[in-house]
Design a protein around this motif. Structure first.
Motif, PDB file in Angstrom:
ATOM      1  N   UNK A  19       0.760  -1.245   0.206  1.00 13.56           N
ATOM      2  CA  UNK A  19      -0.158   0.078   0.077  1.00 13.56           C
ATOM      3  C   UNK A  19       1.034   1.261   0.003  1.00 13.56           C
ATOM      4  N   UNK A  20       0.275   2.281  -0.384  1.00 18.63           N
ATOM      5  CA  UNK A  20       0.944   3.599  -0.362  1.00 18.63           C
ATOM      6  C   UNK A  20       1.255   4.217   0.904  1.00 18.63           C
ATOM      7  N   UNK A  21       2.043   4.934   1.376  1.00 19.96           N
ATOM      8  CA  UNK A  21       2.123   5.767   2.689  1.00 19.96           C
ATOM      9  C   UNK A  21       0.684   6.035   3.019  1.00 19.96           C
ATOM     10  N   UNK A  22       0.284   6.134   4.068  1.00 18.54           N
ATOM     11  CA  UNK A  22      -1.218   6.713   4.393  1.00 18.54           C
ATOM     12  C   UNK A  22      -1.021   8.003   4.774  1.00 18.54           C
ATOM     13  N   UNK A  23      -2.013   8.833   4.089  1.00 21.43           N
ATOM     14  CA  UNK A  23      -2.174  10.317   4.093  1.00 21.43           C
ATOM     15  C   UNK A  23      -3.484  10.546   5.082  1.00 21.43           C
TER      16      UNK A  23
END
Length: 236
Positions: A19-23
Motif C-alpha cells: 500500500x501507499x504511505x497513508x495520508x
C-alpha cells in the motif's frame, strides 16, 4: 525507499500487496497528488488514506471523492482504495464521546464508505482507549460493541445494489440484496431531523442498531439520526 521496499517484498512474495504511505486530514489529497506525480503509484498495489473527518459522517463522501480525483489524474483508478484508520471524530473523539450518537456515526461511516467503493475500512481501534475504543481491560465492552456487531450482521453476505444517497428531506438510503430468495433491504437515516418516511409495501420489518426487530405496519416509519434496516424478510 518505496521503490526498494516494493521490489524486495515482491521478490520474496509476488502475491504480497503493497500500500501507499497513508495520508490524512485536509492535506492528505494534495500530499498524495505529489507522491503519485513523483511515480509512487508504480510501487503500490493499493492506495490508502486515514478517513478522519469531523462529527458529520456524511463528510466522508467528499473526502473519498477528492482521493478518487487524485487517483484518476495519475492513472491509478483501477487500484483499490483503503481507509486504513478512522473513528468517530478523529481528534480524540470528545465531541461524540457520551453523546449517544457514536453508534449512529459508526454505522453511517461503514455504509457510506462501502457505497463509495472503499474496499477496506479499519476502525481505529477496538481497544483504542479514547481513540475509537470499544473495549478496554478495566471496564470491558463499550455499549457501541453491540452496534458494531449489528452493522457487521447487516453487511456480511449482502450486496449494495444501489449506493447511499439523500432525498430532498435529507434522508439517506442504501439498498441491499442477498443471493437467493429475493431478499431486499434499505438502510435509512436522517442526521438533521426525524422524518416520517414512506416505505414501499414489500418491506415488512425494521431492525435498529441494538439488534431489536419490529414489525413494519402502515407503510410509514420514523427515521432519525440512528440508521435502521428495513427488510422484505429475515436473512439472519
Amino acid at each position: 525507499m518505496a521503490q526498494h521496499a516494493y521490489r524486495i517484498i515482491k521478490s520474496i512474495n509476488p502475491a504480497a500487496q503493497v500500500i501507499t504511505p497513508t495520508v490524512s486530514a485536509s492535506e492528505g489529497p494534495s500530499w498524495l497528488d505529489k507522491y503519485l506525480a513523483a511515480g509512487g503509484g508504480d510501487y503500490a498495489d493499493i492506495i490508502s488514506f486515514h478517513g478522519y473527518c469531523n462529527t458529520e459522517a456524511e463528510s466522508i463522501v467528499a473526502v473519498v471523492s477528492r482521493y478518487r480525483e487524485v487517483m484518476r489524474a495519475h492513472g491509478q483508478s483501477s487500484k483499490p482504495l483503503w481507509d486504513t484508520e478512522a473513528d468517530w471524530a478523529g481528534d480524540p473523539d470528545h465531541v461524540l464521546y457520551g453523546s449517544g450518537n457514536r453508534a449512529a456515526f459508526m454505522a453511517k461511516y461503514y455504509f457510506l464508505q462501502w457505497s463509495e467503493e472503499v474496499s477496506r475500512f479499519v476502525w481505529y481501534a477496538y481497544d483504542g482507549g479514547s481513540w475509537g475504543g470499544l473495549w478496554n481491560p478495566g471496564s470491558g465492552a463499550d455499549p457501541g460493541v453491540v452496534s458494531y456487531g449489528v452493522v457487521q450482521q447487516w453487511m456480511v453476505g449482502a450486496s449494495m445494489t444501489l449506493g447511499c444517497a439523500p432525498d430532498a428531506s435529507g434522508t439517506w438510503s442504501c439498498t441491499l440484496s442477498r443471493a437467493g430468495g429475493g431478499y431486499q433491504a434499505l438502510v435509512l437515516w436522517n442526521s438533521s431531523k426525524t422524518v416520517s418516511y414512506r416505505v414501499p409495501e414489500q418491506y415488512t420489518e425494521v431492525r435498529d442498531l441494538s439488534g431489536t426487530v419490529h414489525p413494519l405496519t402502515g407503510g410509514k416509519l420514523q427515521v432519525g439520526d440512528s440508521p435502521v434496516l428495513v427488510e422484505t424478510g429475515r436473512a439472519f
